[in-house]
Design an enzyme around this catalytic site. Structure first.
Site, mmCIF file in Angstrom:
data_model
loop_
_atom_site.group_PDB
_atom_site.id
_atom_site.type_symbol
_atom_site.label_atom_id
_atom_site.label_comp_id
_atom_site.label_asym_id
_atom_site.label_seq_id
_atom_site.Cartn_x
_atom_site.Cartn_y
_atom_site.Cartn_z
ATOM 1 N N ASP A 193 -4.840 -13.386 -1.819
ATOM 2 C CA ASP A 193 -6.215 -13.861 -1.895
ATOM 3 C C ASP A 193 -6.518 -14.479 -3.251
ATOM 4 O O ASP A 193 -7.625 -14.889 -3.527
ATOM 5 C CB ASP A 193 -7.206 -12.738 -1.584
ATOM 6 C CG ASP A 193 -7.053 -11.571 -2.552
ATOM 7 O OD1 ASP A 193 -6.184 -11.639 -3.432
ATOM 8 O OD2 ASP A 193 -7.798 -10.591 -2.416
ATOM 9 N N ASP A 196 -3.101 -12.320 -7.985
ATOM 10 C CA ASP A 196 -1.745 -12.593 -7.504
ATOM 11 C C ASP A 196 -1.347 -14.065 -7.650
ATOM 12 O O ASP A 196 -0.389 -14.527 -7.047
ATOM 13 C CB ASP A 196 -1.519 -12.092 -6.076
ATOM 14 C CG ASP A 196 -2.601 -12.543 -5.120
ATOM 15 O OD1 ASP A 196 -3.293 -13.508 -5.448
ATOM 16 O OD2 ASP A 196 -2.736 -11.917 -4.055
ATOM 17 N N ASP A 241 0.104 -9.922 0.502
ATOM 18 C CA ASP A 241 -0.594 -8.998 -0.364
ATOM 19 C C ASP A 241 -1.455 -8.145 0.574
ATOM 20 O O ASP A 241 -1.795 -8.585 1.656
ATOM 21 C CB ASP A 241 -1.468 -9.798 -1.324
ATOM 22 C CG ASP A 241 -2.095 -8.931 -2.393
ATOM 23 O OD1 ASP A 241 -1.401 -8.007 -2.859
ATOM 24 O OD2 ASP A 241 -3.249 -9.179 -2.752
HETATM 25 P P1 ADP Z 1 -3.311 -5.072 -3.903
HETATM 26 O O1 ADP Z 1 -1.869 -5.137 -4.200
HETATM 27 O O2 ADP Z 1 -3.578 -4.170 -2.721
HETATM 28 O O3 ADP Z 1 -3.978 -6.383 -3.773
HETATM 29 P P2 ADP Z 1 -4.177 -4.722 -6.668
HETATM 30 O O4 ADP Z 1 -2.874 -5.122 -7.283
HETATM 31 O O5 ADP Z 1 -5.313 -5.637 -6.822
HETATM 32 O O6 ADP Z 1 -3.999 -4.306 -5.127
HETATM 33 O O7 ADP Z 1 -4.580 -3.330 -7.255
HETATM 34 C C1 ADP Z 1 -3.700 -2.221 -7.153
HETATM 35 C C2 ADP Z 1 -4.373 -0.937 -7.463
HETATM 36 O O8 ADP Z 1 -4.891 -0.948 -8.787
HETATM 37 C C3 ADP Z 1 -5.551 -0.615 -6.578
HETATM 38 O O9 ADP Z 1 -5.175 0.033 -5.395
HETATM 39 C C4 ADP Z 1 -6.374 0.299 -7.484
HETATM 40 O O10 ADP Z 1 -5.868 1.594 -7.442
HETATM 41 C C5 ADP Z 1 -6.118 -0.262 -8.854
HETATM 42 N N1 ADP Z 1 -7.156 -1.202 -9.266
HETATM 43 C C6 ADP Z 1 -7.019 -2.532 -9.441
HETATM 44 N N2 ADP Z 1 -8.172 -3.080 -9.846
HETATM 45 C C7 ADP Z 1 -9.090 -2.090 -9.890
HETATM 46 C C8 ADP Z 1 -10.471 -2.023 -10.217
HETATM 47 N N3 ADP Z 1 -11.199 -3.088 -10.556
HETATM 48 N N4 ADP Z 1 -11.054 -0.799 -10.167
HETATM 49 C C9 ADP Z 1 -10.354 0.283 -9.831
HETATM 50 N N5 ADP Z 1 -9.073 0.275 -9.510
HETATM 51 C C10 ADP Z 1 -8.424 -0.879 -9.546
HETATM 52 MG MG MG Z 2 -4.828 -8.208 -4.465
#
Ligand code: ADP
Ligand code: MG
Length: 634
Positions: A528, A532, A334
């Protein structure tokens, strides 16, 4: 050595002394001089006495096993072999084997003692390392500190931790500053500075100042309790190799015993030589038939590997996962919080015409108030102002999209373009590379915040190390934008990146990768634990990092990295491979030597001496080898 082992050792030493004296006297011809023709009986009596001193407990155990109708264990084999050797005294035409009979028991007991010592030692070293369980918590009552059972401390009460004490329960510092030694949990030797407002986890040692901590969890759910539970249960999840050895031992022992009987009976019936000769060969077979070298050393190796790993803050939930980890050829990461630090810097705030930049940031911070996502945490940090939670209603997270909340009766959306599209809001792109957070208030676009996270220091090295260690593909999955993903991928030398994935897309992506895997290769997913968990569960091995405090991750993962350093993944894999190497070395070595001695014994070349040396020696070498698994580079 404990008391029981010391007694045991003394008994063996006494028996060895008696054995040695008898042997010297016999060789010097003293019995001859004293007893004449009866000298063999005198030697027999002394050897038998030494035999009983050293091995009476083995005889009792064998007897009990026979009574229970479950005779095929090593105690039984040793008893039959040794008593058989002593019985040669009744066959005057053969050389008496009293010394041999006694020696087999002596060596066997030396080996057993050594085994018990080795197992005890590795248990203890793991227990020491896991000696993180605090016995008490201090709470203030009427101005005085009293020690109470940590189990009795209610969530939200304030505990006091003095310098030198362990933090018993997870919580937040309300008063005081200090340095915390987290080495027992994370393997990290640099102390961590804490002051009021800092989250602390149980198991750390408070080094310098007095800390007042408001507990946020009951003792049973605190980090320390969870880790102990996890390590204690680890031995229940057995590796395939371990189960194989157990099954193998169950077949091997009776098979060799039956061969021993056949070897003792058939050739003399066919007139191939005197009975005593063949019976002796059969008895030698019995001595070799102990599978103890395997039965002890294989689980001990896994135990050592798990223990050694936990010293580095790598918690493996069972030997089966250690075994799988050694076979990993695809590692899927991730991005946020795993390869990147998870703290985002605000690169720019771009408000729409007529909107104040601070307003955009404050609306975002308010909307994110209740989110634990790394993005939310960073925005709140950037905002820096107090957040009045009273002004917020209906806050909820849309996984992989962003958040929605009502602030001062106005609906605020903060998130990526997917979130905007979903809610039919207007928005526009930004020319900067980075993660873009669009902000709308009551459906009106207020502007966007550009944030960027930095890759972790050791991330590139980790990818390199993993490739070096034979991992074929390192793949990154992220919900972030493609340009960000590509940039990170290039920087770290990743083999593939997949961007703009929702949490469920990540599961699908992993499923696709799983079906494409070769059957004996395994796929590990590293995350983390923040949104996920489903992917962690789906992968062959789920590895959660930075798990101090994240319950979801500890729950869902098979391997838990307390620290958030990706380099621990490569380390975990090295430990797994080393453990498996040791396991197989022991299996091949033990079976090889035993097979050789069996052949030699059948041919009449190996006598009982060689057999017992083979058996006990192999066991000792295998155990010493197994204990290597415990040693890990700090
Ligand atoms: P990653 O795959 O990098 O761990 P996430 O799946 O957690 O990322 O989130 C993907 C995208 O969703 C982020 O890049 C952001 O654009 C958006 N996002 C997720 N959670 C939030 C939040 N709490 N506030 C704003 N944007 C969010
Ligand atoms: Mg994440």
């Amino acid at each position: 050595m404990n008391k029981k082992q010391r007694k045991w050792r003394n008994r063996i030493l006494a028996a060895i002394a008696l054995f040695a004296v008898t042997m010297v006297l016999e060789k010097m011809g003293a019995f001859d001089a004293a007893f004449g023709a009866a000298e063999v009986y005198a030697a027999f009596a002394l050897y038998f006495a030494a035999f009983l001193i050293a091995g009476y407990d083995v005889l009792i155990k064998a007897w009990n096993n026979i009574r229970r109708g479950d005779p095929f264990d090593e105690a039984f084999l040793m008893t039959v072999a040794t008593i058989g050797a002593f019985a040669t005294i009744f066959f005057p035409e053969t050389e008496p084997q009293s010394a041999e009979g006694c020696a087999v028991m002596l060596f066997y007991q030396v080996g057993e003692l050594f085994q018990s010592y080795a197992v005890g030692k590795s248990r203890k070293s793991i227990a020491d390392m896991m000696d993180i369980a605090p016995d008490y918590a201090n709470i203030e009552r009427d101005g005085a500190l009293v020690e109470v059972d940590p189990d009795e401390v209610e969530v939200g009460s304030v505990i006091v931790v003095k310098p030198g004490e362990r933090v018993p329960i997870d919580g937040i510092v309300t008063e005081g500053t200090s340095q915390l030694d987290t080495a027992a949990l994370t393997g990290e030797s640099i102390p961590r500075h804490v002051e009021a407002g800092a989250e602390v986890i149980s198991g750390c040692i408070n080094m310098t100042g007095i800390l007042h901590i408001r507990t946020t969890k009951p003792f049973g759910e605190s980090t320390v309790s969870r880790i102990l539970e996890l390590v204690e249960n680890a031995s229940e999840k057995k590796a395939k190799t371990e189960n194989f050895i157990t099954r193998f031992a169950r077949v091997y022992t009776p098979a060799v015993t039956i061969s021993a009987v056949v070897l003792a009976v058939v050739p003399p019936l066919l007139g191939m030589g005197p009975w005593t000769d063949w019976v002796l060969r059969g008895l030698t077979f019995l001595v070799v038939s102990c599978p103890c070298a395997l039965v002890i050393s294989v689980p001990l190796s896994f135990f050592g590997g798990i223990g050694g790993a936990s010293r580095l803050g790598i918690l493996v939930k069972g030997s089966n996962y250690l075994e799988l980890l050694a076979k990993v050829d695809t590692v899927v990461f991730d991005k946020t919080g795993t390869l990147t630090s998870g703290t985002f810097n605000v690169v720019a705030v771009h408000p729409e015409a007529g909107v104040d930049a601070d307003y955009v940031l404050s609306m975002a911070a308010y909307a994110e108030a209740f989110s634990d996502h790394p993005i939310a945490v960073s925005i709140k940090q950037a905002y820096a102002g107090e957040i009045d939670e009273q002004r917020i209603q209906d806050a909820h997270e849309e996984s992989g999209h962003g958040v929605q909340a009502t602030v001062d009766e106005r609906v605020v959306l903060v998130g990526n373009d997917k979130l905007m599209r979903e809610h039919g809001s207007t928005w526009h792109d930004c020319e900067l590379t980075g993660t873009i957070l669009h902000v709308t208030v009551d459906g009106v676009y207020a502007g966007h915040i550009v944030i960027a996270d930095v890759v972790k220091d050791d991330a590139a090295q980790t990818i390199h190390d993993l490739h070096e260690a034979g991992v074929r593909r390192c793949i990154m999955l992220t919900g972030d934008r493609s340009d960000v993903a590509e940039a990170v991928g290039k920087k770290l030398g990743l083999d593939e990146v997949h961007a703009q994935l929702l949490p469920e897309d990540k599961v699908n992506a992993v499923e696709r990768l799983l079906t494409a895997e070769a059957s004996d290769a395994k796929l590990a997913f590293v995350g983390d634990g923040i949104n996920d968990a489903p992917v962690l569960m789906r992968a062959d091995i789920g590895i959660a990092m930075g798990a101090m405090g994240s319950d979801a991750a500890i729950e869902a993962a098979d391997v838990v990295l307390m620290d958030d350093k990706p380099s621990n993944i490569a380390r975990a894999m090295r430990i797994a491979r080393k453990t498996m190497r040791i396991v197989w070395q022991n299996i091949v070595f033990a079976l090889g030597v035993k097979a050789l001695i069996l052949v030699l014994a059948a041919l009449g070349i190996a006598n009982m001496w060689l057999a017992v040396f083979g058996d006990v020696g192999v066991a000792m070498i295998a155990i010493l080898n197994a204990m290597r698994a415990m040693r890990v580079p700090k």
